[in-house]
Motif scaffolding. Structure first.
Motif, PDB file in Angstrom:
ATOM      1  N   GLY A 114       0.813  -1.216   0.000  1.00  0.00           N
ATOM      2  CA  GLY A 114       0.000   0.000   0.000  1.00  0.00           C
ATOM      3  C   GLY A 114       0.840   1.257   0.000  1.00  0.00           C
ATOM      4  N   ARG A 115       1.979   1.207   0.702  1.00  0.00           N
ATOM      5  CA  ARG A 115       2.879   2.363   0.750  1.00  0.00           C
ATOM      6  C   ARG A 115       4.075   2.179  -0.173  1.00  0.00           C
ATOM      7  N   GLU A 116       4.130   1.048  -0.886  1.00  0.00           N
ATOM      8  CA  GLU A 116       5.271   0.714  -1.738  1.00  0.00           C
ATOM      9  C   GLU A 116       6.560   0.864  -0.946  1.00  0.00           C
ATOM     10  N   GLU A 117       6.575   0.255   0.245  1.00  0.00           N
ATOM     11  CA  GLU A 117       7.685   0.435   1.171  1.00  0.00           C
ATOM     12  C   GLU A 117       8.341  -0.915   1.459  1.00  0.00           C
ATOM     13  N   ILE A 118       9.681  -0.928   1.418  1.00  0.00           N
ATOM     14  CA  ILE A 118      10.457  -2.124   1.718  1.00  0.00           C
ATOM     15  C   ILE A 118      11.247  -1.874   2.992  1.00  0.00           C
ATOM     16  N   MET A 143      16.638  -0.838   7.590  1.00  0.00           N
ATOM     17  CA  MET A 143      16.614   0.020   6.425  1.00  0.00           C
ATOM     18  C   MET A 143      15.206   0.046   5.840  1.00  0.00           C
ATOM     19  N   VAL A 144      14.712   1.245   5.496  1.00  0.00           N
ATOM     20  CA  VAL A 144      13.375   1.403   4.921  1.00  0.00           C
ATOM     21  C   VAL A 144      13.506   2.153   3.608  1.00  0.00           C
ATOM     22  N   TRP A 145      12.943   1.548   2.536  1.00  0.00           N
ATOM     23  CA  TRP A 145      12.970   2.182   1.211  1.00  0.00           C
ATOM     24  C   TRP A 145      11.539   2.333   0.716  1.00  0.00           C
ATOM     25  N   ASN A 146      11.161   3.544   0.341  1.00  0.00           N
ATOM     26  CA  ASN A 146       9.820   3.823  -0.175  1.00  0.00           C
ATOM     27  C   ASN A 146       9.899   4.039  -1.674  1.00  0.00           C
ATOM     28  N   GLY A 147       9.323   3.097  -2.434  1.00  0.00           N
ATOM     29  CA  GLY A 147       9.381   3.201  -3.876  1.00  0.00           C
ATOM     30  C   GLY A 147       8.531   4.313  -4.434  1.00  0.00           C
ATOM     31  N   ALA A 148       7.465   4.695  -3.725  1.00  0.00           N
ATOM     32  CA  ALA A 148       6.590   5.766  -4.217  1.00  0.00           C
ATOM     33  C   ALA A 148       7.249   7.123  -4.091  1.00  0.00           C
ATOM     34  N   THR A 149       7.935   7.364  -2.975  1.00  0.00           N
ATOM     35  CA  THR A 149       8.558   8.668  -2.746  1.00  0.00           C
ATOM     36  C   THR A 149      10.043   8.681  -3.086  1.00  0.00           C
ATOM     37  N   GLY A 150      10.652   7.495  -3.245  1.00  0.00           N
ATOM     38  CA  GLY A 150      12.074   7.436  -3.520  1.00  0.00           C
ATOM     39  C   GLY A 150      12.940   7.783  -2.328  1.00  0.00           C
ATOM     40  N   GLN A 151      12.404   7.650  -1.121  1.00  0.00           N
ATOM     41  CA  GLN A 151      13.146   7.975   0.093  1.00  0.00           C
ATOM     42  C   GLN A 151      13.597   6.703   0.801  1.00  0.00           C
ATOM     43  N   MET A 152      14.788   6.774   1.383  1.00  0.00           N
ATOM     44  CA  MET A 152      15.329   5.661   2.138  1.00  0.00           C
ATOM     45  C   MET A 152      15.791   6.148   3.499  1.00  0.00           C
TER      46      MET A 152
END
Length: 778
Positions: free
Chosen positions: A513-517, A537-546
């Motif tokens: 839902g948040r496109e988050e890894i 480590m958290v990577w958000n594919g929607a926002t491109g933030q890590m």
């Protein structure tokens, strides 16, 4: 998919048992009649065509104090011309060799032809099996208390062969229902009963309270189970019943079809096994769902209570179950359906041999569509279809026997997640075994994969792109709101790889839902340009933030310049890292330490902007720089610089220190409000030395209350320039002052001297002349 047929609903053997008893009873009765016709003396003649007539006839046979049978007739008439005998008001009671049975055959009239050795009953014949012991034995007509009642007519008996047959309709009634057939043949020598055509059974929980005569009307039952077959054969000695094609079993919305059926009985004539051949189909139709299973052949197993405990579908079993929102399809070489006790509901299905099962979501997409950061996300991952392949699958049902509860595989399996649109990725997941859980509506809610899990995601549209994820375990959870995957978790030596990067951790979590890894436990992410490692480590594919937390360790690999030495990597450690791919900025927080070769930077907060080529450090800044190029003949003395902040421009090769700046070497200390350090752009051979980690200082400029201490010498200025290669220091001020306890005080607007050298150049200007005062020893 639910199963509905039990042995109670398949009691075709009841038909075989009572019809076999019918044939045995008639054969025994006719044999007794033949013997009686030979031995009984004729009564006196009472009419020209009558040879002799007897009233109230009765005959019994007893063996060792056990009565085998009793024949009663209201009247027996022997005809003179035809030499036939007519019996009226006939009742025959059968008790068995040990007196264990009490059955009765009754007819208004029958005709016996001694010459042809046949007996013919043109009218109605009624038979009752299992009459209660307390019932009267001399009551004419049906008792309405029998366990099984039979009605037919046109019965013929061949005394030589012992075969009894009729071509007319046979009707019967028993506690569980009623039935009929067109014709019947019983061969006592072969102990074979045949119903040649149109066999029908209507089963229900309790028989209607109709009279036996009503069986001559409609034989259908409004509720219960209806069984039809083309013909029936009962081999009494072999304890086998054969049902000829086509065989149909119907109960409400449920229906079973088979080409042929074979029912095997035990010693108590109870059904234990039923073999189905010639194609088997089971169907159920409800307003909201329809289900069907097909196979080339089948087998049913029954327990001691006569209830079905197992149904086996073999030779390419296929099934489908469809509703408005979902569809389930499957196929296997063999499927076993297990039923629970005592409720006799479907409990489990085990499928073997190249099992393939598909779960498809047919529901429309949510309205309004899901969004994040005000942009639509499109269809949910995993919402289209899920295809499972395995050598063996166990499917478990809920207590109602209809709704799916769980699916298990215990051998290497594969699950495909096929998206509903081509713009999404197609996932393939492999593992040593799988577990799939379903909610109360039989909708997939989560699945697990264990043992050498490998997941591959491939783009269906656009440039080829493949992602590979491996681990020991995997769990995926579906969202009830969207019908798609809500979360995917992997743990146990997680590894990730795509064309651009790789990652590893002890545990990984993907929130769709948040496109988050989320990577946890020795997490690491790397590519050809760098590497970052941390505890989480958290990577958000929607926002491109890590975001990386806990013992962050980052390595950057600078791009080498043509003809330059290979750059040394830039390495950074911190407590936390925040990175935004959209801006190319990285922020390190907490005990930050950066080093490249012999250069070092420590600070509380560090920001890197790779797009702009800038570095910004703030809070307790401490850095170590090289003053001289490698191989310099002068003694190398690294410079230690402390300040509140640092701003570095890669393009200009300039570092700006601000706030309580302190620069220190082995021979001198400098303090100032601000310090600018310019690094060399070329080495002694004219090649660029950028990124080698040993870039020397070209020169440095200090401003604001500059103070330099060199041993006992003290210099103050408004600003100063330092050239490490020459060891030369320029001081500017109005005035700049150098104080030396041994050599006195020197003032000027510009002072130039070399560190470690007593010579000095002094410049003045109008109104502020150069001045040197030396102390004279007395």
């Amino acid at each position: 998919m639910a199963w509905f047929f039990t042995a109670k609903r398949l009691r075709l053997l009841v038909l075989a048992v009572f019809l076999a008893a019918l044939g045995t009873t008639v054969a025994s009765f006719l044999a007794r009649q033949k013997e009686r016709s030979r031995t009984q003396p004729l009564p006196s003649k009472i009419a020209p065509e009558v040879d002799q007539q007897t009233q109230a006839f009765s005959l019994s046979k007893t063996v060792e104090a056990h009565t085998l049978y009793t024949v009663q007739a209201e009247q027996v008439t022997y005809l003179k011309d035809s030499r036939k005998a007519v019996l009226r008001g006939v009742s025959i009671f059968l008790y068995g060799k040990q007196g264990q049975r009490r059955d009765r055959v009754w007819s208004q009239e029958c005709e016996f032809d001694p010459a042809a050795a046949t007996l013919w009953i043109p009218g109605q014949v009624e038979m009752e099996l299992g009459i209660p012991a307390q019932a009267p034995t001399a009551v004419p007509g049906p008792t309405a208390q029998a366990w099984v009642s039979v009605v037919t007519s046109g019965l013929s008996f061949d005394q030589n062969s012992g075969v009894a047959s009729t071509e007319r309709e046979v009707q019967f009634r028993f506690a569980e229902g009623q039935g009929s057939a067109q014709g019947a043949i019983y061969d006592p020598q072969k102990q074979l009963l045949t119903l040649p055509a149109d066999v029908r059974l209507n089963l229900q929980d309790s028989a209607p309270s109709e009279t036996l005569a009503s069986m001559q009307s409609a034989t259908s039952v409004a509720s219960g189970v209806s069984v039809r077959s083309g013909n029936l054969q009962f081999h009494r000695e072999e304890r086998v019943i054969y049902l000829g094609a086509p065989v149909t079993v119907t109960q409400g919305p449920h229906r079973l079809l088979a080409g042929k059926s074979e029912i095997i009985l035990d010693a108590q004539n109870r059904a234990r096994t039923a073999l189905l051949t010639g194609g088997v189909v089971a169907m159920v139709e409800h307003p909201d769902r329809s289900s069907e299973i097909r196979a080339g052949s089948g087998q049913m197993e029954f327990n001691e209570r006569g209830k079905m405990r197992l149904l086996v579908m073999e030779n390419q079993a296929k099934w489908v179950s469809t509703s408005q929102d979902s569809q389930q399809e499957g196929k296997a070489g063999k499927a076993e359906l297990f039923f629970s006790e005592p409720d006799d509901l479907l409990n489990r299905i085990r499928a073997y041999d190249s099992v393939q099962i598909s779960f498809r979501d047919l529901s429309p997409p949510p309205t309004p569509p899901r969004t994040i950061l005000n942009r639509p996300l499109g269809p949910s991952l995993g919402k289209g279809a899920q295809n499972l392949s395995a050598p063996q699958v166990d499917i478990f049902f809920r207590s109602d026997g209809k709704m799916l509860r769980q699916l298990l595989t215990q051998s290497p399996s594969q699950l495909e997640l096929i998206p509903s649109e081509a713009t999404q990725e197609r996932w393939t997941i492999e593992g040593a075994d799988f577990r799939m859980d379903f909610d109360a509506q039989s909708v997939l809610s989560q699945f697990f994969a264990e043992g050498n899990v490998r997941a591959v995601a491939e783009a269906q549209k656009g440039p080829p792109r493949k992602q590979v994820l491996t681990s020991q375990s995997l769990q995926a959870t579906y969202s009830p709101a969207t019908g798609g995957l809500e979360k995917i978790e992997q743990w146990g030596k997680f590894r990730y790889q795509d064309p651009d990067k790789q990652a590893q951790a002890e545990r990984a979590e993907y929130l769709t839902g948040r496109e988050e890894i989320v990577l946890q436990g020795d997490a690491m992410l790397w590519n050809s340009r760098g590497r970052v490692a941390s505890e989480r480590m958290v990577w958000n594919g929607a926002t491109g933030q890590m975001t990386a937390d806990g013992h962050v360790f980052t390595t950057y690999f600078p791009t080498p310049s043509s003809g330059a030495p290979l750059p040394q990597p830039v390495q950074i450690v911190a407590e936390r890292l925040q990175y935004a791919s959209a801006t190319g900025r990285a922020q390190y927080l907490g005990k930050v330490r950066l080093w490249q070769g012999k250069s070092l930077l420590e600070t509380d907060r560090l920001e890197l902007d790779r797009e702009q080529g800038q570095l910004f450090a703030q809070g307790n800044v401490y850095s170590v720089l090289q003053q001289l190029p490698e191989g310099s003949q002068r003694r190398q003395e690294p410079l230690e610089i402390r300040s509140y902040s640092l701003l570095y421009w890669q393009k200009d090769r300039k570092a700006q220190y601000q706030g309580d700046v302190r620069m220190q070497s082995a021979s001198a200390n400098l303090t100032a409000a601000e310090l600018e350090v310019f690094l060399e752009r070329e080495d002694s051979n004219g090649a660029r030395a950028v990124g080698t980690g040993v870039e020397p200082i070209e020169h440095a400029v200090a401003r604001g209350s500059v103070q330099i201490l060199e041993g006992a010498r003290k210099a103050t200025a408004t600003w100063a320039e330092y050239f490490p290669a020459r060891g030369e220091l320029h001081l500017f001020g109005e005035p700049a002052v150098v104080e030396d306890p041994q050599r006195g005080v020197t003032r000027g607007v510009r002072l130039t001297y070399r560190i470690g050298d007593d010579s000095m150049a002094v410049d003045g200007k109008p109104g502020l002349p150069a001045e040197t005062r030396r102390q004279v020893l007395r």
